[in-house]
Design a protein around this motif. Structure first.
Motif, PDB file in Angstrom:
ATOM      1  N   LEU A   7      29.516  -2.603   2.454  1.00  0.00           N
ATOM      2  CA  LEU A   7      30.793  -2.666   1.742  1.00  0.00           C
ATOM      3  C   LEU A   7      31.769  -1.634   2.267  1.00  0.00           C
ATOM      4  O   LEU A   7      32.968  -1.910   2.416  1.00  0.00           O
ATOM      5  CB  LEU A   7      30.540  -2.470   0.246  1.00  0.00           C
ATOM      6  CG  LEU A   7      31.620  -2.896  -0.716  1.00  0.00           C
ATOM      7  CD1 LEU A   7      31.989  -4.359  -0.494  1.00  0.00           C
ATOM      8  CD2 LEU A   7      31.143  -2.697  -2.129  1.00  0.00           C
ATOM      9  N   PHE A   8      31.283  -0.437   2.586  1.00  0.00           N
ATOM     10  CA  PHE A   8      32.145   0.614   3.125  1.00  0.00           C
ATOM     11  C   PHE A   8      32.751   0.191   4.464  1.00  0.00           C
ATOM     12  O   PHE A   8      33.957   0.326   4.684  1.00  0.00           O
ATOM     13  CB  PHE A   8      31.347   1.908   3.282  1.00  0.00           C
ATOM     14  CG  PHE A   8      32.143   3.028   3.883  1.00  0.00           C
ATOM     15  CD1 PHE A   8      33.112   3.675   3.142  1.00  0.00           C
ATOM     16  CD2 PHE A   8      31.925   3.430   5.186  1.00  0.00           C
ATOM     17  CE1 PHE A   8      33.855   4.700   3.702  1.00  0.00           C
ATOM     18  CE2 PHE A   8      32.658   4.445   5.754  1.00  0.00           C
ATOM     19  CZ  PHE A   8      33.620   5.092   5.002  1.00  0.00           C
ATOM     20  N   PHE A   9      31.930  -0.344   5.352  1.00  0.00           N
ATOM     21  CA  PHE A   9      32.446  -0.755   6.651  1.00  0.00           C
ATOM     22  C   PHE A   9      33.358  -1.980   6.537  1.00  0.00           C
ATOM     23  O   PHE A   9      34.324  -2.100   7.287  1.00  0.00           O
ATOM     24  CB  PHE A   9      31.310  -1.003   7.642  1.00  0.00           C
ATOM     25  CG  PHE A   9      30.720   0.273   8.165  1.00  0.00           C
ATOM     26  CD1 PHE A   9      31.499   1.189   8.831  1.00  0.00           C
ATOM     27  CD2 PHE A   9      29.382   0.551   7.967  1.00  0.00           C
ATOM     28  CE1 PHE A   9      30.960   2.372   9.305  1.00  0.00           C
ATOM     29  CE2 PHE A   9      28.830   1.733   8.438  1.00  0.00           C
ATOM     30  CZ  PHE A   9      29.618   2.649   9.117  1.00  0.00           C
ATOM     31  N   SER A  10      33.079  -2.860   5.590  1.00  0.00           N
ATOM     32  CA  SER A  10      33.969  -4.003   5.409  1.00  0.00           C
ATOM     33  C   SER A  10      35.319  -3.563   4.846  1.00  0.00           C
ATOM     34  O   SER A  10      36.352  -4.140   5.190  1.00  0.00           O
ATOM     35  CB  SER A  10      33.329  -5.051   4.513  1.00  0.00           C
ATOM     36  OG  SER A  10      33.087  -4.532   3.238  1.00  0.00           O
ATOM     37  N   LEU A  42      34.710  -2.665  -6.394  1.00  0.00           N
ATOM     38  CA  LEU A  42      33.289  -3.003  -6.333  1.00  0.00           C
ATOM     39  C   LEU A  42      32.469  -1.867  -5.729  1.00  0.00           C
ATOM     40  O   LEU A  42      31.384  -1.552  -6.211  1.00  0.00           O
ATOM     41  CB  LEU A  42      33.106  -4.284  -5.523  1.00  0.00           C
ATOM     42  CG  LEU A  42      31.689  -4.844  -5.438  1.00  0.00           C
ATOM     43  CD1 LEU A  42      31.209  -5.247  -6.824  1.00  0.00           C
ATOM     44  CD2 LEU A  42      31.653  -6.021  -4.495  1.00  0.00           C
ATOM     45  N   PHE A  43      32.991  -1.227  -4.693  1.00  0.00           N
ATOM     46  CA  PHE A  43      32.305  -0.103  -4.064  1.00  0.00           C
ATOM     47  C   PHE A  43      32.126   1.047  -5.056  1.00  0.00           C
ATOM     48  O   PHE A  43      31.034   1.615  -5.167  1.00  0.00           O
ATOM     49  CB  PHE A  43      33.098   0.373  -2.842  1.00  0.00           C
ATOM     50  CG  PHE A  43      32.492   1.543  -2.128  1.00  0.00           C
ATOM     51  CD1 PHE A  43      31.397   1.378  -1.304  1.00  0.00           C
ATOM     52  CD2 PHE A  43      33.012   2.814  -2.289  1.00  0.00           C
ATOM     53  CE1 PHE A  43      30.836   2.459  -0.650  1.00  0.00           C
ATOM     54  CE2 PHE A  43      32.464   3.896  -1.643  1.00  0.00           C
ATOM     55  CZ  PHE A  43      31.361   3.716  -0.820  1.00  0.00           C
ATOM     56  N   LEU A  44      33.187   1.374  -5.788  1.00  0.00           N
ATOM     57  CA  LEU A  44      33.090   2.460  -6.767  1.00  0.00           C
ATOM     58  C   LEU A  44      32.134   2.118  -7.908  1.00  0.00           C
ATOM     59  O   LEU A  44      31.395   2.982  -8.386  1.00  0.00           O
ATOM     60  CB  LEU A  44      34.479   2.792  -7.316  1.00  0.00           C
ATOM     61  CG  LEU A  44      35.432   3.429  -6.314  1.00  0.00           C
ATOM     62  CD1 LEU A  44      36.801   3.603  -6.946  1.00  0.00           C
ATOM     63  CD2 LEU A  44      34.890   4.761  -5.825  1.00  0.00           C
ATOM     64  N   TYR A  45      32.126   0.854  -8.321  1.00  0.00           N
ATOM     65  CA  TYR A  45      31.206   0.423  -9.381  1.00  0.00           C
ATOM     66  C   TYR A  45      29.749   0.544  -8.930  1.00  0.00           C
ATOM     67  O   TYR A  45      28.909   1.095  -9.641  1.00  0.00           O
ATOM     68  CB  TYR A  45      31.534  -1.012  -9.793  1.00  0.00           C
ATOM     69  CG  TYR A  45      30.539  -1.584 -10.761  1.00  0.00           C
ATOM     70  CD1 TYR A  45      30.542  -1.179 -12.089  1.00  0.00           C
ATOM     71  CD2 TYR A  45      29.597  -2.518 -10.357  1.00  0.00           C
ATOM     72  CE1 TYR A  45      29.629  -1.695 -12.985  1.00  0.00           C
ATOM     73  CE2 TYR A  45      28.684  -3.036 -11.241  1.00  0.00           C
ATOM     74  CZ  TYR A  45      28.704  -2.624 -12.555  1.00  0.00           C
ATOM     75  OH  TYR A  45      27.787  -3.129 -13.434  1.00  0.00           O
TER      76      TYR A  45
END
Length: 56
Positions: A7-10, A42-45
Motif C-alpha cells: 500500500l505504501f509503494f502504491s 486505508l494505510f493509516l487505518y
C-alpha cells in the motif's frame, strides 16, 4: 505487514502519476486524487490496527 508495504509503494506510484499527468485531463486527475486519499486513509487505518494488535 506485507499489505502495508504494498500500500505504501502504491501510494507513492499514484502520487508520482498525479504529478506527471497534465491538468487538462481533469477527470483522470480527479480519479487519481480520490484514489490517493482513499489509499492514505486505508494505510493509516491498517497501520493503527497493526499497532493496536488487531492486524489483518
Amino acid at each position: 505487514m506485507r499489505i502495508l508495504i504494498i500500500l505504501f509503494f502504491s501510494i507513492l506510484v499514484v502520487a508520482f502519476a498525479r504529478k506527471k499527468i497534465n491538468d487538462k485531463y481533469e477527470f483522470i486527475h480527479y480519479i487519481l486524487s480520490l484514489t490517493y486519499f482513499v489509499m492514505i486513509i486505508l494505510f493509516l487505518y491498517i497501520l493503527s490496527m497493526h499497532f493496536l494488535g488487531n492486524s489483518i
